[in-house]
Design a protein around this motif. Sequence first.
Motif, short mmCIF file in Angstrom:
data_model
loop_
_atom_site.label_atom_id
_atom_site.label_comp_id
_atom_site.label_asym_id
_atom_site.label_seq_id
_atom_site.Cartn_x
_atom_site.Cartn_y
_atom_site.Cartn_z
N LEU A 19 -8.66 -33.83 67.37
CA LEU A 19 -8.48 -34.97 66.47
C LEU A 19 -7.03 -35.21 66.07
CD1 LEU A 19 -11.58 -34.37 64.23
CD2 LEU A 19 -11.22 -36.31 65.77
N SER A 20 -6.24 -34.13 65.99
CA SER A 20 -4.86 -34.28 65.55
C SER A 20 -3.96 -33.28 66.30
CB SER A 20 -4.76 -34.06 64.03
OG SER A 20 -3.47 -34.39 63.59
N PRO A 21 -3.71 -33.54 67.57
CA PRO A 21 -2.94 -32.60 68.39
C PRO A 21 -1.47 -32.47 67.98
CG PRO A 21 -3.39 -34.61 69.62
CD PRO A 21 -4.18 -34.69 68.34
N GLU A 22 -0.98 -33.41 67.16
CA GLU A 22 0.40 -33.31 66.68
C GLU A 22 0.54 -32.24 65.61
OE1 GLU A 22 -1.51 -36.02 66.37
OE2 GLU A 22 -0.61 -37.64 67.55
N VAL A 23 -0.60 -31.88 64.98
CA VAL A 23 -0.58 -30.98 63.84
C VAL A 23 -1.26 -29.64 64.14
CG1 VAL A 23 -1.26 -30.73 61.41
CG2 VAL A 23 -0.52 -32.95 62.28
N PHE A 24 -2.31 -29.67 64.97
CA PHE A 24 -3.09 -28.47 65.24
C PHE A 24 -3.13 -28.14 66.72
CE2 PHE A 24 -5.07 -30.76 61.66
CZ PHE A 24 -4.90 -29.82 60.66
N ASP A 25 -3.20 -26.86 67.00
CA ASP A 25 -3.40 -26.36 68.36
C ASP A 25 -4.29 -25.13 68.24
OD1 ASP A 25 -3.21 -26.10 71.10
OD2 ASP A 25 -1.07 -25.70 71.13
N GLN A 26 -4.59 -24.52 69.38
CA GLN A 26 -5.37 -23.29 69.40
C GLN A 26 -4.59 -22.23 70.16
OE1 GLN A 26 -9.00 -25.43 70.91
NE2 GLN A 26 -9.98 -23.89 69.61
N ASP A 27 -4.70 -20.99 69.70
CA ASP A 27 -4.02 -19.89 70.39
C ASP A 27 -4.91 -19.39 71.53
OD1 ASP A 27 -6.00 -18.26 69.25
OD2 ASP A 27 -4.64 -17.30 67.83
N ALA A 28 -4.50 -18.33 72.17
CA ALA A 28 -5.24 -17.79 73.33
C ALA A 28 -6.66 -17.36 72.96
CB ALA A 28 -4.46 -16.62 73.92
N ASP A 29 -6.89 -17.04 71.69
CA ASP A 29 -8.23 -16.65 71.24
C ASP A 29 -9.05 -17.84 70.76
OD1 ASP A 29 -7.79 -13.90 71.72
OD2 ASP A 29 -6.75 -13.71 69.79
N GLY A 30 -8.45 -19.04 70.80
CA GLY A 30 -9.15 -20.24 70.37
C GLY A 30 -9.03 -20.54 68.89
N LEU A 31 -8.23 -19.75 68.17
CA LEU A 31 -8.09 -19.95 66.73
C LEU A 31 -7.00 -20.97 66.42
CD1 LEU A 31 -8.37 -16.25 65.54
CD2 LEU A 31 -10.18 -17.98 65.71
N GLU A 45 -4.94 -39.78 57.92
CA GLU A 45 -6.35 -40.09 58.20
C GLU A 45 -6.94 -39.12 59.23
OE1 GLU A 45 -8.95 -43.73 60.04
OE2 GLU A 45 -7.28 -44.24 58.72
N GLU A 46 -6.22 -38.87 60.32
CA GLU A 46 -6.76 -37.96 61.35
C GLU A 46 -6.78 -36.51 60.87
OE1 GLU A 46 -3.16 -37.10 64.45
OE2 GLU A 46 -4.00 -39.11 64.49
N ILE A 47 -5.83 -36.13 60.03
CA ILE A 47 -5.81 -34.77 59.49
C ILE A 47 -6.97 -34.55 58.53
CG2 ILE A 47 -4.51 -33.15 58.05
CD1 ILE A 47 -1.95 -34.51 59.25
N VAL A 48 -7.21 -35.51 57.66
CA VAL A 48 -8.32 -35.42 56.73
C VAL A 48 -9.64 -35.39 57.49
CG1 VAL A 48 -9.57 -36.66 54.90
CG2 VAL A 48 -7.08 -36.42 54.78
N ARG A 49 -9.74 -36.17 58.53
CA ARG A 49 -10.96 -36.16 59.37
C ARG A 49 -11.14 -34.80 60.01
NH1 ARG A 49 -14.86 -39.08 61.81
NH2 ARG A 49 -15.17 -38.87 64.05
N ALA A 50 -10.07 -34.22 60.53
CA ALA A 50 -10.14 -32.88 61.13
C ALA A 50 -10.60 -31.86 60.09
CB ALA A 50 -8.79 -32.49 61.72
N ALA A 51 -10.07 -31.95 58.89
CA ALA A 51 -10.47 -31.02 57.83
C ALA A 51 -11.94 -31.21 57.47
CB ALA A 51 -9.59 -31.22 56.60
N ASP A 52 -12.38 -32.46 57.38
CA ASP A 52 -13.78 -32.75 57.04
C ASP A 52 -14.74 -32.26 58.12
OD1 ASP A 52 -13.03 -33.93 54.67
OD2 ASP A 52 -13.22 -35.99 55.42
N LEU A 53 -14.33 -32.33 59.38
CA LEU A 53 -15.21 -31.94 60.48
C LEU A 53 -15.12 -30.46 60.86
CD1 LEU A 53 -14.89 -35.06 62.82
CD2 LEU A 53 -16.78 -34.44 61.31
N CYS A 54 -14.20 -29.75 60.25
CA CYS A 54 -14.03 -28.33 60.55
C CYS A 54 -15.28 -27.56 60.09
CB CYS A 54 -12.79 -27.78 59.85
SG CYS A 54 -12.55 -26.02 60.11
N PRO A 55 -16.01 -26.93 61.02
CA PRO A 55 -17.25 -26.25 60.63
C PRO A 55 -17.03 -25.04 59.72
CG PRO A 55 -16.74 -25.82 62.93
CD PRO A 55 -15.75 -26.83 62.44
#
Length: 63
Positions: A19-31, A45-55
Motif C-alpha cells: 500500500l505504501s512502498p515509499e514508507v514500508f518494506d519487508q526484510d528477509a524474514d518478511g517483517l 492517506e495510504e499510510i493510514v490505510r496501511a495502518a488500518d489494514l495491518c492485521p
Amino acid sequence: MRVSTERDRCVGSGQCALLSPEVFDQDADGLVTLLSEEPAEELREEIVRAADLCPSRSIRVHG
C-alpha cells in the motif's frame, strides 16, 4: 506526521509494503522495515490505510 512500527508484533502480511512502498518494506524474514519515519504529508492517506489494514496493528501514525 511521524510513523512508527513494532517489529516484534509484525506477522509479515506485507500489506503495508504493497500500500505504501515509499514508507514500508519487508526484510528477509518478511517483517516490516520502516523506510521513512517522517514521510511526506501527501502520503498520509495510504499510510493510514496501511495502518488500518495491518492485521497485527504494528503501525502507528502520530500527528
